[in-house]
Design an enzyme around this catalytic site. Structure first.
Site, PDB file in Angstrom:
ATOM      1  N   ASN A 277       0.734  -0.901   0.083  1.00 53.78           N
ATOM      2  CA  ASN A 277      -0.032   0.058  -0.109  1.00 53.78           C
ATOM      3  C   ASN A 277       0.720   1.312  -0.387  1.00 53.78           C
ATOM      4  OD1 ASN A 277       0.734   1.081   2.459  1.00 53.78           O
ATOM      5  ND2 ASN A 277      -0.242  -1.468   3.665  1.00 53.78           N
TER       6      ASN A 277
ATOM      7  N   ASP B 172      -3.875  -6.458   5.341  1.00 57.32           N
ATOM      8  CA  ASP B 172      -5.025  -7.396   5.920  1.00 57.32           C
ATOM      9  C   ASP B 172      -4.765  -8.734   5.216  1.00 57.32           C
ATOM     10  OD1 ASP B 172      -6.078  -5.416   7.408  1.00 57.32           O
ATOM     11  OD2 ASP B 172      -7.271  -4.521   5.745  1.00 57.32           O
TER      12      ASP B 172
ATOM     13  N   PRO C 128      -2.304 -11.646  10.885  1.00 57.59           N
ATOM     14  CA  PRO C 128      -2.225 -11.610  11.705  1.00 57.59           C
ATOM     15  C   PRO C 128      -3.305 -10.000  12.573  1.00 57.59           C
ATOM     16  CG  PRO C 128      -0.695 -12.309  11.822  1.00 57.59           C
ATOM     17  CD  PRO C 128      -1.043 -12.594  10.190  1.00 57.59           C
ATOM     18  N   ASP C 129      -3.524 -10.258  13.093  1.00 59.43           N
ATOM     19  CA  ASP C 129      -4.046  -8.221  13.413  1.00 59.43           C
ATOM     20  C   ASP C 129      -2.922  -7.955  15.061  1.00 59.43           C
ATOM     21  OD1 ASP C 129      -4.621  -5.729  14.404  1.00 59.43           O
ATOM     22  OD2 ASP C 129      -6.688  -5.726  13.532  1.00 59.43           O
ATOM     23  N   ILE C 130      -1.519  -7.481  14.604  1.00 61.84           N
ATOM     24  CA  ILE C 130      -0.881  -7.469  14.985  1.00 61.84           C
ATOM     25  C   ILE C 130      -1.887  -6.584  16.376  1.00 61.84           C
ATOM     26  CG2 ILE C 130       1.153  -6.071  15.921  1.00 61.84           C
ATOM     27  CD1 ILE C 130       1.925  -6.609  12.855  1.00 61.84           C
TER      28      ILE C 130
ATOM     29  N   PHE D  76      -4.051   3.381  14.966  1.00 55.31           N
ATOM     30  CA  PHE D  76      -4.293   4.347  14.226  1.00 55.31           C
ATOM     31  C   PHE D  76      -6.208   4.316  13.150  1.00 55.31           C
ATOM     32  CE2 PHE D  76      -0.656   6.291  14.985  1.00 55.31           C
ATOM     33  CZ  PHE D  76      -0.959   7.674  14.457  1.00 55.31           C
TER      34      PHE D  76
ATOM     35  N   LYS E 233     -14.079   0.882  16.528  1.00 57.21           N
ATOM     36  CA  LYS E 233     -12.188  -0.343  16.620  1.00 57.21           C
ATOM     37  C   LYS E 233     -11.747  -0.075  17.305  1.00 57.21           C
ATOM     38  CE  LYS E 233     -10.857   0.420  12.331  1.00 57.21           C
ATOM     39  NZ  LYS E 233     -10.365   1.158  11.006  1.00 57.21           N
TER      40      LYS E 233
ATOM     41  N   LYS F 203     -11.107  -3.470  19.255  1.00 51.22           N
ATOM     42  CA  LYS F 203      -9.266  -3.870  19.602  1.00 51.22           C
ATOM     43  C   LYS F 203      -9.062  -4.059  20.487  1.00 51.22           C
ATOM     44  CE  LYS F 203      -7.993  -3.364  14.787  1.00 51.22           C
ATOM     45  NZ  LYS F 203      -7.094  -3.241  13.739  1.00 51.22           N
TER      46      LYS F 203
HETATM   47  O1  C5P Z   1      -8.963  -2.810  11.254  1.00 55.09           O
HETATM   48  P1  C5P Z   1      -7.862  -1.322  10.790  1.00 55.09           P
HETATM   49  O2  C5P Z   1      -6.557  -1.943   9.538  1.00 55.09           O
HETATM   50  O3  C5P Z   1      -8.636  -0.800  10.331  1.00 55.09           O
HETATM   51  O4  C5P Z   1      -6.775  -0.829  11.995  1.00 55.09           O
HETATM   52  C1  C5P Z   1      -5.472   0.020  11.855  1.00 55.09           C
HETATM   53  C2  C5P Z   1      -4.547  -0.322  13.236  1.00 55.09           C
HETATM   54  O5  C5P Z   1      -4.838  -1.680  13.581  1.00 55.09           O
HETATM   55  C3  C5P Z   1      -4.008   0.334  12.910  1.00 55.09           C
HETATM   56  O6  C5P Z   1      -2.600   1.109  13.933  1.00 55.09           O
HETATM   57  C4  C5P Z   1      -2.759  -0.619  12.428  1.00 55.09           C
HETATM   58  O7  C5P Z   1      -1.210  -0.309  12.817  1.00 55.09           O
HETATM   59  C5  C5P Z   1      -3.153  -1.330  13.199  1.00 55.09           C
HETATM   60  N1  C5P Z   1      -3.168  -2.795  12.385  1.00 55.09           N
HETATM   61  C6  C5P Z   1      -2.036  -4.468  12.855  1.00 55.09           C
HETATM   62  N2  C5P Z   1      -2.642  -5.279  12.299  1.00 55.09           N
HETATM   63  C7  C5P Z   1      -3.059  -5.569  11.508  1.00 55.09           C
HETATM   64  C8  C5P Z   1      -4.276  -4.587  10.557  1.00 55.09           C
HETATM   65  C9  C5P Z   1      -4.230  -3.714  11.570  1.00 55.09           C
HETATM   66  O8  C5P Z   1      -1.562  -3.493  13.871  1.00 55.09           O
HETATM   67  N3  C5P Z   1      -3.232  -6.511  10.891  1.00 55.09           N
END
Ligand code: C5P
Length: 405
Positions: free
Chosen positions: A210, A279, A305-307, A323, A337, A341
């Protein structure tokens, strides 16, 4: 805002008619409790004699890089280390250009390269010189490197013209300087951040990614270091210099970023997820370059994975900041959000609008936490980062106090 009592200020004076005001500026800085040493360029000495500054400061004025006597008294490296902050006032178009290009052919420019103290400049010049694209490009470069730009103000100029280019008044400069001094709000704390995009391989030559530049995350890491924290920045592939005092860990994919964060998260006090993590990734990246054959092709994707969510879901999570980049209904989506989260704070910004978001230099943020919020900007990302990091430090301190009570 930091006060100047006991602070060591290196005042650089360059060639311009506003140099006569710098003697008053020095007096005001001393009235505010600061210790001041003056460095004059050759041009400045054409307007005001060093003796004027020596009489007001009570210290010898530094004018030369290659003078053995002066170097024996307090050499340029010693001076650079001595300073808590460097203020150049007036800053001519010439010194802005020389700082932007990293020249080191006189004492002042050399000091600016040799110091890790914050540098601020108060430009003063003819309005057309200020407006010239070359000067504006230099100012942008300096802003990106965290140099604070004070003014210039508008009004009558010594050359008889009227417009932007007047040096700010000494009292305004004294007030502005308080804002750039490091505030040790995070001394003894460990801040972990992510920044930039991630790259998800499709085959050995192609990837999904991106447009994130990493600017905001790098500026935040710099701001955290300036607040006295130990800082680790886990960065996706970006073209950004590593800020002073920041440990950088370079990664490519979301999975590698996840792993780098999880290895360190137990130790950290604050986690800021600024990265634009992809994503999805290719389910099975090809081992060899994919040849074009059919008119269409499908790539199966799987979720990354969502870190941030994984960090926030830990049994004892650090103070967690996320963010949200939104194109519509920004505040509702961001707040949703934050709750979903389980974050302590979320910073939301608009994307896809001219002059803000991913690749822009300026940005504006709506920051929210349980029961409160704050609007920051629009302003350059470097300044925005300082405001956000101070807000994080204050909220973190509040949470820490509550836990201890
Ligand atoms: O769910 P979304 O992508 O909109 O959320 C954005 C936030 O989640 C940002 O702080 C981004 O750095 C974090 N994020 C993450 N891991 C992912 C997706 C988003 O840490 N896989």
């Amino acid at each position: 805002m930091a006060d100047l009592d006991g602070k060591r200020i290196l005042l650089g004076v360059t060639g311009g008619i506003a140099a006569y005001k710098s003697a008053d500026l020095m007096r005001r800085l001393r009235d505010a409790g600061a210790e001041v040493r003056v460095v004059m360029t050759a041009g400045a000495q054409e307007f005001v004699r060093p003796l004027t500054f020596q009489a007001v400061s009570g210290n010898p004025v530094h004018t030369s890089l290659l003078d053995p006597d002066a170097e024996a008294a307090m050499g340029h490296i010693e001076l650079a280390r001595w300073a808590d902050v460097v203020l150049i006032a007036p800053a001519s178009a010439d010194v802005l250009a020389r700082l932007a290009h990293g020249l080191a052919d006189d004492l002042l420019s050399t000091l600016c390269l040799a110091t890790d103290a914050p540098v601020a400049v108060a430009p003063a010049m003819n309005r057309l010189m200020w407006a010239h694209p070359a000067t504006q490009a230099n100012v942008r470069t300096l802003t990106e490197r965290q140099v604070a730009i004070f003014g210039p103000g508008a009004g009558d100029q010594a050359c008889g013209e009227t417009g932007d280019g007047r040096m700010l008044e000494p009292l305004d400069l004294v007030a502005a300087l308080g804002g750039v001094l490091p505030r040790p709000l995070l001394a003894g704390r460990y801040v972990l951040l992510t920044a930039g995009p991630t790259r998800e391989a499709i085959d050995p030559v192609r990837y999904i990614s991106n447009r994130s530049s990493g600017r905001m995350g790098f500026a935040l890491a710099a701001a955290a270091a300036r607040c006295g924290a130990r800082v680790t920045l886990v960065a996706g592939p970006v073209n950004q210099p590593t800020p002073a005092g920041v440990e950088r860990v370079d990664v490519e994919s979301a999975e590698a970023m996840h792993q780098a964060v999880m290895q360190r998260v137990a130790e950290c006090d604050i986690f800021v997820a600024c990265a634009a993590v992809a994503d999805y990734r290719a389910a099975t990246p090809a081992e060899a370059k994919i040849k074009k054959q059919a008119d269409t092709m499908d790539i199966a994707l799987v979720r990354n994975p969502d870190i941030l969510a994984d960090v926030a879901a830990r049994p004892q999570p650090p103070f967690t900041v996320g963010f949200a980049a939104e194109t519509h209904d920004m505040q509702e989506h961001a707040e949703d959000k934050r709750r979903r989260k389980g974050l302590d704070m979320i910073a939301a910004n608009w994307v896809g609008r001219p002059g803000s978001g991913f690749e822009a230099e300026d940005n504006a943020l709506e920051v929210t936490w349980e029961g409160g919020g704050l609007s920051l900007g629009p302003e350059p990302k470097t300044r925005l980062a300082v405001g956000l990091m101070e807000c994080i430090a204050e909220r973190f301190a509040g949470r820490d106090d509550k836990e201890r009570a």
